[in-house]
Design a protein around this motif. Structure first.
Motif, PDB file in Angstrom:
ATOM      1  N   PRO A 138     -13.600  30.783   3.501  1.00 41.04           N
ATOM      2  CA  PRO A 138     -12.823  31.910   2.953  1.00 41.04           C
ATOM      3  C   PRO A 138     -12.004  32.639   4.013  1.00 41.04           C
ATOM      4  N   GLU A 139     -12.626  32.927   5.155  1.00 40.46           N
ATOM      5  CA  GLU A 139     -11.946  33.664   6.216  1.00 40.46           C
ATOM      6  C   GLU A 139     -10.860  32.821   6.880  1.00 40.46           C
ATOM      7  N   LEU A 140     -11.166  31.551   7.127  1.00 40.62           N
ATOM      8  CA  LEU A 140     -10.199  30.677   7.797  1.00 40.62           C
ATOM      9  C   LEU A 140      -8.972  30.446   6.918  1.00 40.62           C
ATOM     10  N   ARG A 141      -9.198  30.264   5.607  1.00 40.70           N
ATOM     11  CA  ARG A 141      -8.060  30.045   4.717  1.00 40.70           C
ATOM     12  C   ARG A 141      -7.119  31.247   4.732  1.00 40.70           C
ATOM     13  N   ARG A 142      -7.680  32.453   4.617  1.00 38.82           N
ATOM     14  CA  ARG A 142      -6.806  33.629   4.611  1.00 38.82           C
ATOM     15  C   ARG A 142      -6.066  33.763   5.942  1.00 38.82           C
ATOM     16  N   PHE A 143      -6.744  33.492   7.039  1.00 35.83           N
ATOM     17  CA  PHE A 143      -6.114  33.594   8.353  1.00 35.83           C
ATOM     18  C   PHE A 143      -4.933  32.635   8.460  1.00 35.83           C
ATOM     19  N   VAL A 144      -5.117  31.395   8.030  1.00 34.27           N
ATOM     20  CA  VAL A 144      -4.041  30.400   8.107  1.00 34.27           C
ATOM     21  C   VAL A 144      -2.907  30.761   7.153  1.00 34.27           C
ATOM     22  N   GLU A 145      -3.242  31.217   5.950  1.00 34.60           N
ATOM     23  CA  GLU A 145      -2.211  31.580   4.967  1.00 34.60           C
ATOM     24  C   GLU A 145      -1.345  32.730   5.473  1.00 34.60           C
ATOM     25  N   GLN A 146      -1.975  33.743   6.086  1.00 36.35           N
ATOM     26  CA  GLN A 146      -1.228  34.941   6.446  1.00 36.35           C
ATOM     27  C   GLN A 146      -0.655  34.923   7.859  1.00 36.35           C
ATOM     28  N   TYR A 147      -1.274  34.172   8.769  1.00 30.25           N
ATOM     29  CA  TYR A 147      -0.836  34.203  10.167  1.00 30.25           C
ATOM     30  C   TYR A 147      -0.465  32.822  10.706  1.00 30.25           C
ATOM     31  N   GLY A 148      -0.444  31.807   9.827  1.00 30.89           N
ATOM     32  CA  GLY A 148      -0.174  30.443  10.275  1.00 30.89           C
ATOM     33  C   GLY A 148       1.200  30.242  10.880  1.00 30.89           C
ATOM     34  N   ASN A 149       2.137  31.175  10.617  1.00 34.78           N
ATOM     35  CA  ASN A 149       3.475  31.043  11.209  1.00 34.78           C
ATOM     36  C   ASN A 149       3.479  31.387  12.694  1.00 34.78           C
ATOM     37  N   TYR A 150       2.361  31.883  13.213  1.00 37.72           N
ATOM     38  CA  TYR A 150       2.265  32.199  14.638  1.00 37.72           C
ATOM     39  C   TYR A 150       1.679  31.050  15.466  1.00 37.72           C
ATOM     40  N   PHE A 151       1.100  30.032  14.822  1.00 33.31           N
ATOM     41  CA  PHE A 151       0.429  28.994  15.620  1.00 33.31           C
ATOM     42  C   PHE A 151       0.556  27.621  14.971  1.00 33.31           C
ATOM     43  N   ASN A 152       0.385  26.603  15.808  1.00 35.51           N
ATOM     44  CA  ASN A 152       0.263  25.218  15.353  1.00 35.51           C
ATOM     45  C   ASN A 152      -1.224  24.926  15.163  1.00 35.51           C
ATOM     46  N   PHE A 153      -1.593  24.460  13.978  1.00 35.52           N
ATOM     47  CA  PHE A 153      -3.003  24.260  13.626  1.00 35.52           C
ATOM     48  C   PHE A 153      -3.408  22.809  13.870  1.00 35.52           C
ATOM     49  N   HIS A 154      -4.477  22.614  14.627  1.00 32.46           N
ATOM     50  CA  HIS A 154      -4.981  21.267  14.926  1.00 32.46           C
ATOM     51  C   HIS A 154      -6.463  21.201  14.557  1.00 32.46           C
ATOM     52  N   THR A 155      -6.827  20.247  13.721  1.00 36.12           N
ATOM     53  CA  THR A 155      -8.239  20.036  13.386  1.00 36.12           C
ATOM     54  C   THR A 155      -8.797  18.943  14.293  1.00 36.12           C
ATOM     55  N   VAL A 156      -9.926  19.236  14.913  1.00 36.97           N
ATOM     56  CA  VAL A 156     -10.539  18.310  15.867  1.00 36.97           C
ATOM     57  C   VAL A 156     -11.954  17.994  15.402  1.00 36.97           C
ATOM     58  N   MET A 157     -12.257  16.709  15.234  1.00 40.09           N
ATOM     59  CA  MET A 157     -13.602  16.305  14.844  1.00 40.09           C
ATOM     60  C   MET A 157     -14.550  16.382  16.046  1.00 40.09           C
ATOM     61  N   GLY A 158     -15.720  16.959  15.831  1.00 35.64           N
ATOM     62  CA  GLY A 158     -16.629  17.202  16.949  1.00 35.64           C
ATOM     63  C   GLY A 158     -17.792  16.249  17.085  1.00 35.64           C
ATOM     64  N   GLY A 159     -18.108  15.470  16.021  1.00 34.33           N
ATOM     65  CA  GLY A 159     -19.202  14.501  16.125  1.00 34.33           C
ATOM     66  C   GLY A 159     -20.579  15.128  16.095  1.00 34.33           C
ATOM     67  N   LEU A 160     -20.919  15.795  15.002  1.00 32.36           N
ATOM     68  CA  LEU A 160     -22.197  16.505  14.920  1.00 32.36           C
ATOM     69  C   LEU A 160     -23.399  15.568  14.852  1.00 32.36           C
ATOM     70  N   LEU A 161     -23.265  14.472  14.092  1.00 32.19           N
ATOM     71  CA  LEU A 161     -24.414  13.577  13.915  1.00 32.19           C
ATOM     72  C   LEU A 161     -23.963  12.122  13.968  1.00 32.19           C
TER      73      LEU A 161
END
Length: 303
Positions: free
Chosen positions: A48-71
């Motif tokens: 919920p928090e991340l979606r709102r942050f990206v929706e409202q402030y995403g024009n300030y940054f380039n978003f990169h999703t990085v897989m971390g390998g939990l298991l």
């Protein structure tokens, strides 16, 4: 003379006959790296928090999703000793606690009778979609994967489940999942693991925001929405940022297909007790369905 669109008053236009205007979007000087994993319960909790942050402030940054390998796989030693996780059955209770605390529902009983054996297979599928298509579609896949696992108790490391999720994105599930089983897909995943290490990610979720001077902030774990905004201000060395208006609920639901009450509450600053009134006001009655699971309300589009 001029008629003021805000006040409705007509009068003198003022001294300045001409002013320069700039319709260019602000240059994205910040790279945001979101280090995550398909089976990370705290990553599900911050949606919920991340979606709102990206929706409202995403024009300030380039978003990169990085897989971390939990298991990678279960073994005799501890997987996550800090949370008391040594075997799959230990996960169920931890997940339920996260779900109850965050109100992003988690069933968890899957880990008792048909546990996910590795988070690598769905992570590789993410990398193939990201490579062959785009970040947005890959992120949609990640969302559907988490819904399937945490809420609807599906084993997202099984081939048939992964194919079904990808198919529902209007992609060729069989072809993508088969490609994800090749060595090249694991090499893509290894590159993400190396990037996560270089960023100093030691837990999930980790969000790093780095500016043009290669300086930034690291935010680890579940945090309130304001924490991400404050972090962005620090990285940009700005006291005030201009957020975009939140999307209408009808557009957001059309895009996301499924939203939990908590996600709508966070996006629009609505109290839980007022959620049904808010939704009824924002959406036509034939455009959505309201259902309940694990004590939480969720809304799906009928279109």
């Amino acid at each position: 003379m001029i008629c003021d669109v805000e006040t409705g008053v007509c009068g003198e236009a003022g001294d300045e006959e001409m002013e320069l205007i700039d319709f260019n979007q602000p240059q994205k000087e910040v790279n945001l790296y979101y280090v995550t994993d398909p089976i990370c319960s705290h990553c599900w909790a911050i949606e919920p928090e991340l979606r709102r942050f990206v929706e409202q402030y995403g024009n300030y940054f380039n978003f990169h999703t990085v897989m971390g390998g939990l298991l990678e796989k279960w073994h005799d030693g501890p997987i996550d000793p800090a949370n008391g996780i040594y075997k799959p059955a230990d996960v169920a209770g931890h997940w339920r606690e996260v779900g109850e605390h965050s109100r992003m529902p988690i069933d968890g009983t899957l880990m008792l009778d048909n546990p996910v054996q590795s988070s690598y297979p769905p992570s590789r599928v993410f990398k193939i979609i990201q490579k062959n298509h785009n970040e947005a579609l890959a992120f949609d896949y990640l969302r559907r994967t988490r819904e399937a696992l945490f809420v609807f108790n599906q084993n997202i490391s099984e081939k048939s489940v992964m194919i079904d999720i990808v198919n529902k994105l209007s992609l060729d599930g069989k072809a993508i999942v088969n490609e994800a089983e090749q060595l090249a897909a694991q090499q893509l995943l290894n590159e993400d693991f190396a990037l996560a290490r270089s960023l100093g990610a030691t837990g999930f979720p980790s969000i790093m925001m780095i500016n043009a001077e290669n300086k930034g902030v690291k935010i680890v774990g579940s945090r309130p929405f304001e924490s991400y905004v404050d972090g962005l201000k620090k990285v940009l060395n700005a006291e005030v940022l201009q957020p975009k208006q939140q999307p209408s609920l009808s557009n957001l639901l059309k895009k996301e297909k499924l939203l939990f009450s908590k996600e709508i509450e966070v996006m629009y600053d609505v109290e839980q007790s007022a959620i049904h009134t808010f939704v009824e006001k924002e959406l036509s009655s034939d455009s959505y369905q309201a259902q309940e699971i694990l004590g939480e309300t969720y809304f799906t589009t009928t279109e």
